[in-house]
Design an enzyme around this catalytic site. Structure first.
Site, PDB file in Angstrom:
ATOM      1  CG  HIS B   7     105.283 -40.476-100.213  1.00  0.00           C
ATOM      2  ND1 HIS B   7     103.915 -40.381-100.243  1.00  0.00           N
ATOM      3  CD2 HIS B   7     105.687 -39.498 -99.374  1.00  0.00           C
ATOM      4  CE1 HIS B   7     103.512 -39.390 -99.462  1.00  0.00           C
ATOM      5  NE2 HIS B   7     104.576 -38.839 -98.910  1.00  0.00           N
ATOM      6  CG  HIS B  79     106.648 -37.109 -94.537  1.00  0.00           C
ATOM      7  ND1 HIS B  79     106.824 -35.869 -95.113  1.00  0.00           N
ATOM      8  CD2 HIS B  79     105.814 -37.773 -95.378  1.00  0.00           C
ATOM      9  CE1 HIS B  79     106.134 -35.784 -96.232  1.00  0.00           C
ATOM     10  NE2 HIS B  79     105.504 -36.930 -96.434  1.00  0.00           N
ATOM     11  CD  GLU B 130     101.349 -37.652 -96.208  1.00  0.00           C
ATOM     12  OE1 GLU B 130     102.516 -37.765 -96.620  1.00  0.00           O
ATOM     13  OE2 GLU B 130     100.468 -37.013 -96.818  1.00  0.00           O
TER      14      GLU B 130
END
Lengths: 134, 134
Positions: B7, B79, B130
């Site tokens: 994502h 992010h 991440e």
């Protein structure tokens, strides 16, 4: 209207150094750098399977990412690009909704040889959005 | 090592207003807001076919996105999250390469119920990355 995420673009001050980080530290597969003088950038593509990451380094004196790098000297996420089935229909719908299109509002041929538009980040929560014809 | 883009997360000051923009102006399909108190965010997911966009609004007093929104009051790209086949192996490889892991370096259970880690943006051209176990 919003289709697949075509790419996430990351502006970097030094493409060779950034490529080394993605290749060596993150174990990613990168293309060779491509100079795109008409877009004012040199670009490296990273294929992550379901989409692409584009590393962008300024090229020439009027690079569209120069101002961003002046504010973010070590680089950062610059824009996201979504595919749309019909870029002119998308543009017209967006204008009707009051969203601002950057430049003269006419689609230009982008880095992948397809028509693209950029939307004003102030209308989309500080996110610069590129739309690309599918 | 670097797998699919799971994502792109976009921090927003007002989730309802941002959701309306994505739903009405961009014609996207959104989930209902989910409060994740243990992560300090309320989240809405947008499925764009090949990956997801996550809209994040701060929740509670110690939200990890509060500082970002203080610097970027209208929001912005926060992010990117990549999948990795083995998060502990990825962590160890990254540490060997000199990259810094945020927090205590141990994977935590993320918003999707899988172990996640965050990498220091200063080591990755200003991009907060991440990693999520596949």
């Amino acid at each position: 209207m919003l289709g697949r995420l075509n790419h996430v673009a990351i502006a970097v001050p030094d493409l060779a150094a950034a490529s080394a980080i993605y290749r060596n530290t993150l174990g990613a597969k990168l293309t060779e750098p491509q100079m795109l003088p008409e877009h004012g950038v040199t670009v490296v593509f990273i294929d992550v399977g379901n989409t692409k990451i584009e590393l962008l380094e300024p090229l020439g004196v009027d690079s569209p990412i120069a101002a961003f790098l002046a504010k973010n000297p070590s680089g950062g996420m610059h824009h996201v690009c979504y595919e749309v089935p019909d870029i002119v229909a998308a543009r017209d719908r967006l204008k009707e909704q009051g969203a601002r299109i950057l430049g003269d509002g006419e689609p230009k041929i982008g880095a992948h040889g397809k028509p693209v538009l950029f939307l004003h980040p102030k209308d989309f929560n500080g996110t610069l959005i590129e739309l690309e014809q599918e």
